[in-house]
Design an enzyme around this catalytic site. Structure first.
Site, PDB file in Angstrom:
ATOM      1  N   ASP A  51       0.823  -1.214   0.000  1.00  0.00           N
ATOM      2  CA  ASP A  51       0.000   0.000   0.000  1.00  0.00           C
ATOM      3  C   ASP A  51       0.857   1.263   0.000  1.00  0.00           C
ATOM      4  O   ASP A  51       0.504   2.262  -0.616  1.00  0.00           O
ATOM      5  CB  ASP A  51      -0.913   0.024   1.228  1.00  0.00           C
ATOM      6  CG  ASP A  51      -2.016  -1.009   1.115  1.00  0.00           C
ATOM      7  OD1 ASP A  51      -2.530  -1.209   0.006  1.00  0.00           O
ATOM      8  OD2 ASP A  51      -2.346  -1.617   2.149  1.00  0.00           O
ATOM      9  N   GLY A  52       1.985   1.198   0.721  1.00  0.00           N
ATOM     10  CA  GLY A  52       2.892   2.349   0.765  1.00  0.00           C
ATOM     11  C   GLY A  52       3.367   2.685  -0.649  1.00  0.00           C
ATOM     12  O   GLY A  52       3.399   3.857  -1.036  1.00  0.00           O
ATOM     13  N   GLU A 126      -5.666   9.967   3.940  1.00  0.00           N
ATOM     14  CA  GLU A 126      -6.071  10.909   4.980  1.00  0.00           C
ATOM     15  C   GLU A 126      -5.237  12.181   4.977  1.00  0.00           C
ATOM     16  O   GLU A 126      -4.155  12.228   4.395  1.00  0.00           O
ATOM     17  CB  GLU A 126      -5.994  10.263   6.368  1.00  0.00           C
ATOM     18  CG  GLU A 126      -4.625  10.164   7.005  1.00  0.00           C
ATOM     19  CD  GLU A 126      -3.779   8.995   6.554  1.00  0.00           C
ATOM     20  OE1 GLU A 126      -2.741   9.258   5.927  1.00  0.00           O
ATOM     21  OE2 GLU A 126      -4.103   7.833   6.805  1.00  0.00           O
ATOM     22  N   THR A 165      -9.174   2.130   6.625  1.00  0.00           N
ATOM     23  CA  THR A 165      -8.518   0.922   7.132  1.00  0.00           C
ATOM     24  C   THR A 165      -7.045   1.163   7.481  1.00  0.00           C
ATOM     25  O   THR A 165      -6.362   0.233   7.908  1.00  0.00           O
ATOM     26  CB  THR A 165      -8.614  -0.204   6.083  1.00  0.00           C
ATOM     27  OG1 THR A 165      -8.237   0.343   4.807  1.00  0.00           O
ATOM     28  CG2 THR A 165     -10.019  -0.758   5.998  1.00  0.00           C
ATOM     29  N   ALA A 166      -6.556   2.375   7.272  1.00  0.00           N
ATOM     30  CA  ALA A 166      -5.143   2.667   7.544  1.00  0.00           C
ATOM     31  C   ALA A 166      -4.988   3.266   8.954  1.00  0.00           C
ATOM     32  O   ALA A 166      -5.486   2.699   9.923  1.00  0.00           O
ATOM     33  CB  ALA A 166      -4.605   3.589   6.443  1.00  0.00           C
ATOM     34  N   TYR A 167      -4.344   4.380   9.088  1.00  0.00           N
ATOM     35  CA  TYR A 167      -4.085   5.005  10.389  1.00  0.00           C
ATOM     36  C   TYR A 167      -5.397   5.214  11.167  1.00  0.00           C
ATOM     37  O   TYR A 167      -5.462   5.012  12.380  1.00  0.00           O
ATOM     38  CB  TYR A 167      -3.379   6.354  10.136  1.00  0.00           C
ATOM     39  CG  TYR A 167      -2.633   6.943  11.293  1.00  0.00           C
ATOM     40  CD1 TYR A 167      -2.696   6.413  12.584  1.00  0.00           C
ATOM     41  CD2 TYR A 167      -1.814   8.062  11.085  1.00  0.00           C
ATOM     42  CE1 TYR A 167      -1.980   6.988  13.623  1.00  0.00           C
ATOM     43  CE2 TYR A 167      -1.099   8.635  12.117  1.00  0.00           C
ATOM     44  CZ  TYR A 167      -1.192   8.097  13.392  1.00  0.00           C
ATOM     45  OH  TYR A 167      -0.487   8.671  14.417  1.00  0.00           O
ATOM     46  N   ASN A 168      -6.427   5.599  10.455  1.00  0.00           N
ATOM     47  CA  ASN A 168      -7.730   5.813  11.094  1.00  0.00           C
ATOM     48  C   ASN A 168      -8.157   4.620  11.939  1.00  0.00           C
ATOM     49  O   ASN A 168      -8.651   4.766  13.054  1.00  0.00           O
ATOM     50  CB  ASN A 168      -8.766   6.092   9.990  1.00  0.00           C
ATOM     51  CG  ASN A 168     -10.182   6.125  10.516  1.00  0.00           C
ATOM     52  OD1 ASN A 168     -10.565   7.033  11.240  1.00  0.00           O
ATOM     53  ND2 ASN A 168     -10.969   5.103  10.179  1.00  0.00           N
ATOM     54  N   SER A 170      -6.224   2.288  13.261  1.00  0.00           N
ATOM     55  CA  SER A 170      -5.347   2.147  14.444  1.00  0.00           C
ATOM     56  C   SER A 170      -5.772   3.085  15.571  1.00  0.00           C
ATOM     57  O   SER A 170      -5.478   2.831  16.735  1.00  0.00           O
ATOM     58  CB  SER A 170      -3.896   2.465  14.076  1.00  0.00           C
ATOM     59  OG  SER A 170      -3.476   1.689  12.992  1.00  0.00           O
ATOM     60  N   ALA A 189      -5.633  11.044  20.281  1.00  0.00           N
ATOM     61  CA  ALA A 189      -5.428  11.260  21.718  1.00  0.00           C
ATOM     62  C   ALA A 189      -6.165  12.510  22.231  1.00  0.00           C
ATOM     63  O   ALA A 189      -5.539  13.453  22.723  1.00  0.00           O
ATOM     64  CB  ALA A 189      -3.926  11.327  22.038  1.00  0.00           C
TER      65      ALA A 189
HETATM   66  P1  NAP Z   1       4.133   2.927   6.657  1.00  0.00           P
HETATM   67  O1  NAP Z   1       4.312   3.584   7.975  1.00  0.00           O
HETATM   68  O2  NAP Z   1       5.227   2.134   6.046  1.00  0.00           O
HETATM   69  O3  NAP Z   1       2.813   1.962   6.650  1.00  0.00           O
HETATM   70  C1  NAP Z   1       1.817   1.896   7.532  1.00  0.00           C
HETATM   71  C2  NAP Z   1       0.945   0.664   7.234  1.00  0.00           C
HETATM   72  O4  NAP Z   1      -0.306   1.155   6.700  1.00  0.00           O
HETATM   73  C3  NAP Z   1       1.490  -0.341   6.210  1.00  0.00           C
HETATM   74  O5  NAP Z   1       1.280  -1.649   6.697  1.00  0.00           O
HETATM   75  C4  NAP Z   1       0.640  -0.066   4.974  1.00  0.00           C
HETATM   76  O6  NAP Z   1       0.458  -1.219   4.149  1.00  0.00           O
HETATM   77  C5  NAP Z   1      -0.678   0.291   5.618  1.00  0.00           C
HETATM   78  N1  NAP Z   1      -1.651   1.023   4.781  1.00  0.00           N
HETATM   79  C6  NAP Z   1      -1.448   2.107   3.986  1.00  0.00           C
HETATM   80  N2  NAP Z   1      -2.614   2.472   3.411  1.00  0.00           N
HETATM   81  C7  NAP Z   1      -3.563   1.607   3.848  1.00  0.00           C
HETATM   82  C8  NAP Z   1      -4.969   1.476   3.618  1.00  0.00           C
HETATM   83  N3  NAP Z   1      -5.637   2.337   2.838  1.00  0.00           N
HETATM   84  N4  NAP Z   1      -5.631   0.478   4.258  1.00  0.00           N
HETATM   85  C9  NAP Z   1      -4.999  -0.375   5.083  1.00  0.00           C
HETATM   86  N5  NAP Z   1      -3.673  -0.286   5.339  1.00  0.00           N
HETATM   87  C10 NAP Z   1      -2.969   0.682   4.735  1.00  0.00           C
HETATM   88  O7  NAP Z   1       3.689   4.075   5.645  1.00  0.00           O
HETATM   89  P2  NAP Z   1       3.270   3.899   4.124  1.00  0.00           P
HETATM   90  O8  NAP Z   1       3.369   2.470   3.723  1.00  0.00           O
HETATM   91  O9  NAP Z   1       4.001   4.943   3.355  1.00  0.00           O
HETATM   92  O10 NAP Z   1       1.719   4.336   4.199  1.00  0.00           O
HETATM   93  C11 NAP Z   1       1.339   5.635   4.606  1.00  0.00           C
HETATM   94  C12 NAP Z   1       0.132   5.447   5.462  1.00  0.00           C
HETATM   95  O11 NAP Z   1       0.526   4.814   6.667  1.00  0.00           O
HETATM   96  C13 NAP Z   1      -0.528   6.723   5.928  1.00  0.00           C
HETATM   97  O12 NAP Z   1      -1.418   7.223   4.959  1.00  0.00           O
HETATM   98  C14 NAP Z   1      -1.226   6.262   7.209  1.00  0.00           C
HETATM   99  O13 NAP Z   1      -2.564   5.904   6.973  1.00  0.00           O
HETATM  100  C15 NAP Z   1      -0.492   4.996   7.610  1.00  0.00           C
HETATM  101  N6  NAP Z   1       0.081   5.130   8.961  1.00  0.00           N
HETATM  102  C16 NAP Z   1      -0.440   4.333   9.936  1.00  0.00           C
HETATM  103  C17 NAP Z   1      -0.004   4.466  11.256  1.00  0.00           C
HETATM  104  C18 NAP Z   1      -0.650   3.613  12.298  1.00  0.00           C
HETATM  105  O14 NAP Z   1      -1.481   2.758  11.932  1.00  0.00           O
HETATM  106  N7  NAP Z   1      -0.338   3.815  13.574  1.00  0.00           N
HETATM  107  C19 NAP Z   1       0.978   5.396  11.577  1.00  0.00           C
HETATM  108  C20 NAP Z   1       1.505   6.183  10.556  1.00  0.00           C
HETATM  109  C21 NAP Z   1       1.055   6.038   9.241  1.00  0.00           C
HETATM  110  P3  NAP Z   1       1.702  -1.918   3.352  1.00  0.00           P
HETATM  111  O15 NAP Z   1       2.386  -2.752   4.400  1.00  0.00           O
HETATM  112  O16 NAP Z   1       1.038  -2.776   2.303  1.00  0.00           O
HETATM  113  O17 NAP Z   1       2.556  -0.799   2.824  1.00  0.00           O
HETATM  114 MN    MN Z   2       4.856   0.794   3.969  1.00  0.00          MN
END
Ligand code: NAP
Ligand code: MN
Length: 267
Positions: A51-52, A126, A165-168, A170, A189
């Site tokens: 996804d990244g 997001e 399904t991403a950060y939201n 969590s 928070a």
């Molecule tokens: P990353 O920090 O390497 O990845 C965060 C995780 O989010 C990876 O496992 C990624 O999947 C997954 N992801 C991304 N988009 C998703 C989606 N629409 N639905 C479900 N999972 C998703 O950062 P990145 O890979 O560059 O992705 C950026 C995204 O990371 C941001 O948009 C944000 O949503 C998310 N993020 C999440 C957290 C958290 O959950 N605490 C913290 C910071 C950022 P892959 O393993 O397939 O890449």
């Molecule tokens: Mn990633």
């Protein structure tokens, strides 16, 4: 002979590079022009990775008009639908038109600084608005110009349906069926005490409504993150967050089912 142009992007993992080599050969043998440079008039954009990498491709192609498909060699692969083991099936289904296009909404933030300048940021997952370093933020929040609450906490995340399904998630936000076009405003928070009162759960807004966020007290420095890319601002007057007109056109094949994906990835 075939006059279609296919643009392939990949991350640098071994499996992604092997998949690209294999796919490129199959496509070139069938007469496609395959490029690794971003092409505005590509017939199809293929992203190999997780996804990244998908987000990276969308941003580097500046939210392209061409349809996009992902091949999953990454970890989670929510956007990514095709398995690297099924390249022949993918090409056959593509040539037979056995797919539909899912138009994904994006979210736009317009930051206005005190000198009147505007800067825009677009996110597929997001937009996050948070304070500098690790300080708590105090924001006023308005919906369509009408003040709603004073938020105190780490920040505010505004997710699209496909970003739900991403950060939201969590942060305790809800998973949204992508057929619903909405914005989910999820607190990061939130402080909810006798000193500060903030909503502690997500609120859902229809796509036609905008959210305005403005610093209160003297500190008007903030960070905006669009899909994880951070930009710092000082002298912020307000930030308007709304659904953008820009859409991402994701190709979906016949076996794709959102809730099945949720089940296999999360449960
Ligand atoms: P990353 O920090 O390497 O990845 C965060 C995780 O989010 C990876 O496992 C990624 O999947 C997954 N992801 C991304 N988009 C998703 C989606 N629409 N639905 C479900 N999972 C998703 O950062 P990145 O890979 O560059 O992705 C950026 C995204 O990371 C941001 O948009 C944000 O949503 C998310 N993020 C999440 C957290 C958290 O959950 N605490 C913290 C910071 C950022 P892959 O393993 O397939 O890449
Ligand atoms: Mn990633």
């Amino acid at each position: 002979m075939n006059n279609k142009i296919i643009n392939i992007f990949t991350n640098e993992t071994d499996i992604s590079l092997e998949t690209r080599a294999e796919l490129t050969k199959k496509l070139v043998d069938r007469g496609y022009t395959v490029t690794e440079e971003s092409m505005e008039d590509a017939d199809l954009i293929i992203c190999i990775g997780g996804d990244g990498s998908f987000l990276e491709t969308i941003h580097s192609c500046k939210f392209p008009k061409s349809p996009v498909i992902g091949i999953n060699t990454g970890h989670l692969g929510f956007f990514q639908e095709i398995s690297p083991d099924c390249l022949d099936q993918f090409i056959t289904d593509y040539e037979d038109g056995q797919y539909s296009i899912q138009d994904l909404s994006t979210v736009k933030a317009t930051v206005t600084t005190l000198d009147g300048r505007e800067n825009k940021h677009l996110g597929l997952n997001e937009i996050i608005i948070k304070g500098r370093q690790s300080y708590a933020v105090h924001f006023g929040i308005a919906i369509d110009g009408k003040p709603l609450e004073r938020f105190s906490g780490d920040g505010i995340l505004v997710a699209t349906s496909s970003g739900s399904t991403a950060y939201n998630y969590s942060l305790g936000g809800s998973i949204v069926d992508p057929r619903l076009d909405l914005l989910q405003v999820t607190p990061i928070a939130p402080m909810n005490t006798t000193a500060y009162r903030s909503f502690t759960s997500s609120i859902l807004l229809p796509a036609e409504v905008s959210l305005e966020i403005y610093p209160v007290y003297d500190d008007n420095r903030i960070f905006i993150l669009n899909d994880g890319k951070e930009t710092g601002y000082s002298n912020v007057k307000d930030v308007k967050v709304e659904v953008s007109d820009t859409m991402v056109h994701l190709m979906r094949f016949k076996n794709y089912d959102f809730w099945n994906k949720v089940k296999t990835k999360f449960l």
